[in-house]
Design a protein around this motif. Sequence first.
Motif, PDB file in Angstrom:
ATOM      1  N   UNK A 185      36.039  38.572  39.222  1.00  0.00           N
ATOM      2  CA  UNK A 185      35.623  38.669  40.618  1.00  0.00           C
ATOM      3  C   UNK A 185      35.134  37.293  41.065  1.00  0.00           C
ATOM      4  N   UNK A 186      35.966  36.628  41.856  1.00  0.00           N
ATOM      5  CA  UNK A 186      35.630  35.296  42.335  1.00  0.00           C
ATOM      6  C   UNK A 186      36.420  34.214  41.622  1.00  0.00           C
ATOM      7  N   UNK A 187      37.363  33.594  42.339  1.00  0.00           N
ATOM      8  CA  UNK A 187      38.122  32.467  41.789  1.00  0.00           C
ATOM      9  C   UNK A 187      37.349  31.184  42.039  1.00  0.00           C
ATOM     10  N   UNK A 199      43.626  32.433  28.736  1.00  0.00           N
ATOM     11  CA  UNK A 199      45.086  32.315  28.625  1.00  0.00           C
ATOM     12  C   UNK A 199      45.640  32.509  27.223  1.00  0.00           C
ATOM     13  N   UNK A 200      44.993  32.008  26.169  1.00  0.00           N
ATOM     14  CA  UNK A 200      45.600  32.186  24.841  1.00  0.00           C
ATOM     15  C   UNK A 200      45.601  33.623  24.339  1.00  0.00           C
ATOM     16  N   UNK A 201      44.909  34.528  25.039  1.00  0.00           N
ATOM     17  CA  UNK A 201      44.770  35.894  24.548  1.00  0.00           C
ATOM     18  C   UNK A 201      45.730  36.834  25.271  1.00  0.00           C
ATOM     19  N   UNK A 202      45.939  37.989  24.693  1.00  0.00           N
ATOM     20  CA  UNK A 202      46.898  38.948  25.251  1.00  0.00           C
ATOM     21  C   UNK A 202      46.217  39.868  26.263  1.00  0.00           C
ATOM     22  N   UNK A 203      45.678  39.260  27.314  1.00  0.00           N
ATOM     23  CA  UNK A 203      45.035  39.999  28.380  1.00  0.00           C
ATOM     24  C   UNK A 203      45.912  39.980  29.630  1.00  0.00           C
ATOM     25  N   UNK A 204      45.800  41.031  30.416  1.00  0.00           N
ATOM     26  CA  UNK A 204      46.252  40.996  31.800  1.00  0.00           C
ATOM     27  C   UNK A 204      45.027  40.664  32.639  1.00  0.00           C
ATOM     28  N   UNK A 205      45.110  39.616  33.455  1.00  0.00           N
ATOM     29  CA  UNK A 205      43.958  39.166  34.229  1.00  0.00           C
ATOM     30  C   UNK A 205      44.193  39.467  35.704  1.00  0.00           C
ATOM     31  N   UNK A 206      43.314  40.281  36.260  1.00  0.00           N
ATOM     32  CA  UNK A 206      43.303  40.560  37.689  1.00  0.00           C
ATOM     33  C   UNK A 206      42.200  39.725  38.332  1.00  0.00           C
ATOM     34  N   UNK A 207      42.442  39.243  39.532  1.00  0.00           N
ATOM     35  CA  UNK A 207      41.446  38.436  40.232  1.00  0.00           C
ATOM     36  C   UNK A 207      41.284  38.960  41.648  1.00  0.00           C
ATOM     37  N   UNK A 208      40.032  39.119  42.038  1.00  0.00           N
ATOM     38  CA  UNK A 208      39.742  39.420  43.435  1.00  0.00           C
ATOM     39  C   UNK A 208      39.016  38.245  44.050  1.00  0.00           C
ATOM     40  N   UNK A 216      48.682  30.544  44.807  1.00  0.00           N
ATOM     41  CA  UNK A 216      47.644  30.039  43.923  1.00  0.00           C
ATOM     42  C   UNK A 216      47.423  30.984  42.746  1.00  0.00           C
ATOM     43  N   UNK A 217      47.509  32.281  42.993  1.00  0.00           N
ATOM     44  CA  UNK A 217      47.380  33.250  41.901  1.00  0.00           C
ATOM     45  C   UNK A 217      48.486  33.052  40.868  1.00  0.00           C
ATOM     46  N   UNK A 218      49.700  32.809  41.361  1.00  0.00           N
ATOM     47  CA  UNK A 218      50.815  32.570  40.446  1.00  0.00           C
ATOM     48  C   UNK A 218      50.586  31.305  39.640  1.00  0.00           C
ATOM     49  N   UNK A 219      50.047  30.274  40.276  1.00  0.00           N
ATOM     50  CA  UNK A 219      49.768  29.033  39.555  1.00  0.00           C
ATOM     51  C   UNK A 219      48.728  29.261  38.463  1.00  0.00           C
ATOM     52  N   UNK A 220      47.758  30.111  38.751  1.00  0.00           N
ATOM     53  CA  UNK A 220      46.713  30.403  37.765  1.00  0.00           C
ATOM     54  C   UNK A 220      47.184  31.388  36.696  1.00  0.00           C
ATOM     55  N   UNK A 221      48.309  32.042  36.944  1.00  0.00           N
ATOM     56  CA  UNK A 221      48.816  33.006  35.965  1.00  0.00           C
ATOM     57  C   UNK A 221      48.082  34.327  35.995  1.00  0.00           C
ATOM     58  N   UNK A 222      47.603  34.730  37.186  1.00  0.00           N
ATOM     59  CA  UNK A 222      46.848  35.975  37.320  1.00  0.00           C
ATOM     60  C   UNK A 222      47.483  36.833  38.409  1.00  0.00           C
ATOM     61  N   UNK A 223      46.993  38.061  38.507  1.00  0.00           N
ATOM     62  CA  UNK A 223      47.449  38.957  39.553  1.00  0.00           C
ATOM     63  C   UNK A 223      46.321  39.192  40.542  1.00  0.00           C
ATOM     64  N   UNK A 225      44.191  41.283  43.237  1.00  0.00           N
ATOM     65  CA  UNK A 225      43.897  42.705  43.364  1.00  0.00           C
ATOM     66  C   UNK A 225      42.747  42.898  44.326  1.00  0.00           C
ATOM     67  N   UNK A 226      42.781  44.009  45.053  1.00  0.00           N
ATOM     68  CA  UNK A 226      41.626  44.389  45.847  1.00  0.00           C
ATOM     69  C   UNK A 226      40.477  44.718  44.909  1.00  0.00           C
ATOM     70  N   UNK A 227      39.263  44.660  45.423  1.00  0.00           N
ATOM     71  CA  UNK A 227      38.107  44.839  44.553  1.00  0.00           C
ATOM     72  C   UNK A 227      38.043  46.247  43.974  1.00  0.00           C
ATOM     73  N   UNK A 228      38.372  47.254  44.758  1.00  0.00           N
ATOM     74  CA  UNK A 228      38.366  48.619  44.229  1.00  0.00           C
ATOM     75  C   UNK A 228      39.458  48.803  43.171  1.00  0.00           C
ATOM     76  N   UNK A 229      40.636  48.243  43.425  1.00  0.00           N
ATOM     77  CA  UNK A 229      41.713  48.338  42.439  1.00  0.00           C
ATOM     78  C   UNK A 229      41.308  47.647  41.144  1.00  0.00           C
ATOM     79  N   UNK A 230      40.718  46.471  41.274  1.00  0.00           N
ATOM     80  CA  UNK A 230      40.272  45.732  40.094  1.00  0.00           C
ATOM     81  C   UNK A 230      39.261  46.558  39.305  1.00  0.00           C
ATOM     82  N   UNK A 231      38.314  47.173  40.009  1.00  0.00           N
ATOM     83  CA  UNK A 231      37.301  47.979  39.323  1.00  0.00           C
ATOM     84  C   UNK A 231      37.935  49.157  38.591  1.00  0.00           C
TER      85      UNK A 231
END
Length: 359
Positions: A185-187, A199-208, A216-223, A225-231
């Motif tokens: 929560x918070x880029x 990044x080195x780990x096998x996580x899916x990272x969502x960012x609100x 910019x999200x694509x550059x950071x390698x994240x997806x 998401x709305x805050x409720x969806x992320x939660x």
Amino acid sequence: MTATDDTAPDTSRAPRTTAPALVSTRRPRTVLAMSRETGDALRHEGAVDRLLEVADLAPDLLVTDFADPAAAPALADAEVLLTHWGCPPLTGRALTAMPRLRAVVHAAGSVKHHITDAVWERGIAVSSASAANALPVAEYTLAVILLAGKRVLDSARLYRERRVRYPLLPYYAGHGNYRRVVGVVGASRTGRRVIELLRPFDFTVLVHDPYLDDAEAARLGVRRAGLDELARRSHVVTIHAPELPETRHLFDARRLALLPDGATLVNTARGSLVDTEALVTQLTSGRIHAVLDVTEPDVPPADSPLYGLPNVLLTPHIAGSLGGELGRLADHAAAEISRYARGRPFAHPVTAQELSRTA
């Protein structure tokens, strides 16, 4: 909410600051302004000695009150004020004692506690070490994310209580760090450093973050998401948003209820971003876990359940710089003073406009 919790340009890798390689022959008159405890800690780490390479300062003079008559001669000659935790507010009245002041270099993160409108009105340049302070916060966050996935607190407690190895596979069903979802929560600068460390780990990272676009999200390698969806989707939610009126109780009772059973909430930002009463209700039920380096109030009451709940890791605001890490902040400040002495702009400036929407 904003995409940055400091005023330096956004980057995915915060700089690892060392003492400046290019030092001007000019050493601007500089005064230290901070709490006595902070000044003693800087001296213990040898940071003041390194500052002497770029600044003309009296290492034994520490201003804790701008109205102190003993500090008046030094303040009258000061061109640069090097501030840290515990610096008094730089009000108009305080600034009248510093007619030659041209720059404030803060060897810590947020400057909101001491920079006032009077500073901007006088055209004084301001710098912050937020970039340097983001590093240990992100490292702490990475560590607790990994430990949360392995349920280290629970495992250690059960092992200590039972003194035998319990059946591992049934207990750990649904746990572990492989292909888990981490919600950031918070880029901000800290948030981006956390993303980089993940990044080195096998996580899916969502960012609100409302200021983060798809490119910019694509550059950071994240997806994004709305805050409720992320939660709803995250196994771990980590908060790196600034403290603003609109972010107060960002995680209220409704949003906390969206977290999946067994999820972990990590807060290293500000305690006000989470509704403490609602969080205690969720934690007391045992439904979720929490890692809290900040709370509201800053120190919970002595009878707060947060101290004793087995699903809570409560730490006393240690994620940021401490001990030897204060040297990094001082080196960051020294680099900024060196730039100022050479007539160059600060690498990490703070502006009035940006300060209104950052930490």
